[in-house]
Design a protein around this motif. Sequence first.
Motif, PDB file in Angstrom:
ATOM      1  N   PHE A  17      47.435  22.342 -60.028  1.00 32.28           N
ATOM      2  CA  PHE A  17      48.471  21.310 -59.918  1.00 32.28           C
ATOM      3  C   PHE A  17      48.162  20.402 -58.732  1.00 32.28           C
ATOM      4  O   PHE A  17      47.667  20.861 -57.709  1.00 32.28           O
ATOM      5  N   THR A  19      50.227  17.770 -56.268  1.00 37.69           N
ATOM      6  CA  THR A  19      51.606  17.396 -55.908  1.00 37.69           C
ATOM      7  C   THR A  19      51.573  16.393 -54.766  1.00 37.69           C
ATOM      8  O   THR A  19      50.792  16.544 -53.822  1.00 37.69           O
ATOM      9  N   ASP A  33      54.778  14.910 -59.162  1.00 32.91           N
ATOM     10  CA  ASP A  33      53.658  15.634 -59.773  1.00 32.91           C
ATOM     11  C   ASP A  33      52.550  14.623 -60.080  1.00 32.91           C
ATOM     12  O   ASP A  33      52.831  13.501 -60.527  1.00 32.91           O
ATOM     13  N   THR A  35      49.480  15.847 -61.664  1.00 30.95           N
ATOM     14  CA  THR A  35      48.499  16.710 -62.332  1.00 30.95           C
ATOM     15  C   THR A  35      47.973  16.066 -63.611  1.00 30.95           C
ATOM     16  O   THR A  35      48.744  15.703 -64.497  1.00 30.95           O
ATOM     17  N   GLU A  40      41.914  16.682 -62.191  1.00 31.95           N
ATOM     18  CA  GLU A  40      42.891  16.729 -61.099  1.00 31.95           C
ATOM     19  C   GLU A  40      42.422  16.000 -59.840  1.00 31.95           C
ATOM     20  O   GLU A  40      43.184  15.268 -59.194  1.00 31.95           O
ATOM     21  N   ALA A  88      53.445   9.817 -59.647  1.00 27.07           N
ATOM     22  CA  ALA A  88      53.743  10.760 -58.560  1.00 27.07           C
ATOM     23  C   ALA A  88      54.557  10.073 -57.469  1.00 27.07           C
ATOM     24  O   ALA A  88      55.541  10.630 -56.959  1.00 27.07           O
ATOM     25  N   VAL A 287      55.020  12.174 -65.911  1.00 27.31           N
ATOM     26  CA  VAL A 287      53.827  12.302 -65.051  1.00 27.31           C
ATOM     27  C   VAL A 287      52.655  11.453 -65.534  1.00 27.31           C
ATOM     28  O   VAL A 287      51.900  10.934 -64.737  1.00 27.31           O
ATOM     29  N   SER A 318      53.664  20.200 -63.871  1.00 22.39           N
ATOM     30  CA  SER A 318      54.217  21.159 -62.911  1.00 22.39           C
ATOM     31  C   SER A 318      55.741  21.210 -63.009  1.00 22.39           C
ATOM     32  O   SER A 318      56.367  20.347 -63.632  1.00 22.39           O
ATOM     33  N   VAL A 320      57.708  20.198 -60.963  1.00 21.32           N
ATOM     34  CA  VAL A 320      58.230  18.911 -60.466  1.00 21.32           C
ATOM     35  C   VAL A 320      58.421  17.959 -61.648  1.00 21.32           C
ATOM     36  O   VAL A 320      59.442  17.264 -61.768  1.00 21.32           O
ATOM     37  N   SER A 321      57.435  17.925 -62.549  1.00 20.35           N
ATOM     38  CA  SER A 321      57.554  17.088 -63.754  1.00 20.35           C
ATOM     39  C   SER A 321      58.660  17.582 -64.668  1.00 20.35           C
ATOM     40  O   SER A 321      59.382  16.784 -65.272  1.00 20.35           O
ATOM     41  N   THR A 347      53.373  30.302 -60.472  1.00 24.48           N
ATOM     42  CA  THR A 347      53.710  28.877 -60.397  1.00 24.48           C
ATOM     43  C   THR A 347      55.165  28.698 -59.958  1.00 24.48           C
ATOM     44  O   THR A 347      55.472  27.876 -59.079  1.00 24.48           O
ATOM     45  N   PHE A 351      56.763  26.685 -56.712  1.00 26.28           N
ATOM     46  CA  PHE A 351      57.685  25.554 -56.941  1.00 26.28           C
ATOM     47  C   PHE A 351      59.102  26.078 -57.259  1.00 26.28           C
ATOM     48  O   PHE A 351      59.522  26.083 -58.425  1.00 26.28           O
TER      49      PHE A 351
END
Length: 402
Positions: A17, A19, A33, A35, A40, A88, A287, A318, A320-321, A347, A351
């Motif tokens: 990931f 971030t 996020d 990713t 990446e 992001a 994302v 992630s 976050v997304s 994971t 997070f």
Amino acid sequence: MKITGAKVIVCSPGRNFVTLKVHTDEGVYGLGDATLNGRELAVASYLDDHVVPLLVGRDPFDVEDCWQYLYKGAYWRRGPVTMTAIAAVDVALWDIKGKALGTPVYNLLGGRSRTGVLCYGHASGATLEETVDAVARYLDLGYRAVRAQCSVPGVPSAYGVGGAELGYEPATRGLPSEDAWSTEEYLRFVPRLFERLRGEFGFDVALLHDAHHRLTPIEAGWLGRRLEDCRLFWLEDPVPAELQDSFRLIREHTTTPLAVGEVFNSLYDCQQLITEQLIDYVRATVVHAGGITHLRKIAALAEPYHVRTGCHGATDLSPVSMAAALHFDLSVHNFGIQEYMRHSADTDAVFPHAYRFADGYLHPGEGPGLGVDIDEHLAQRHPYVPAYLPVARRLDGTVHSW
Ligand code: EZ4
Ligand code: CO
């Protein structure tokens, strides 16, 4: 309020990931996020080397202006790397604004349009029987919608099978693996799968299927027509969508609802699909399609054309997304469904998040901002590991869309 800096955090708690953590002079920070599965580090460099220096000193409340500055200011427009990097920043700024104002992000997006976000899980199996059992397991967990994928006789590495307990993890560590593919075997098998599932579970559960870009338009038209009596919620990515026109051919042959767009990165990738009503669901995500700011514009374009949203939500997005998607899903009027593949325990530990699953629906939580954080200390214990999505080859060795 001013942005004082931003940090790019690359970690691999089970999978990679990227971030972005944006800091402000008032101590509030936001997460985004960045990713892009298998690419990446390209996004990490784009952010670190070319975007973070441009953020310092800006007012994080100017979300739209920042988006336009990064999009138009780069001169080079669109593309997955650029749009993931912009996403992001955008998501981190929405997070900051929510935290600063003490309200969940959905309240900044027009408020709630519904009480929960309908989601679907991923059932798969090496055999038809295993897939039936996997669907049953999701129903036991309370899911109202399930995607079903299955190994095909003669094509054991068909897309979407195995690799995680409740889900499907396609990227593998090291260089890309190669999967064998046969469209002929697949087309012969899929109708049997869905006839069996309908026979077993009836029509109260929504069933979905992902063809993962592998068919030609005429093959997709045949499959869609053949599956009509099974009443799929959608047939996803029947063909690669670089050629938006190709969906017209599929539409001429079937009323099975069509979903497409997890690899789209801008409104222009789906403009024709939407305005000519060639699809039913658009799968663009926060994302990979320029963040909440740009995804809202895609949804707004789609609404008058009866196209609904069905955001990508695999584990390479992630938490976050996932949080950002849920605030978007809760607020946007023409929401359809949200893909939900559970992340691994590692994971989730990196997070911590407020969103939760109950009775087939996801809820983003009522805390300020996105309601997701990153444990940087723990993240450091999971350094980046090269990993790639597989490549597909037909039985005669020809490269095929994976
Ligand atoms: O292959 O997220 O619908 N979900 C999907 C995913 C994608 C991966 C690619 O990174 O098609 O499994
Ligand atoms: Co898909």
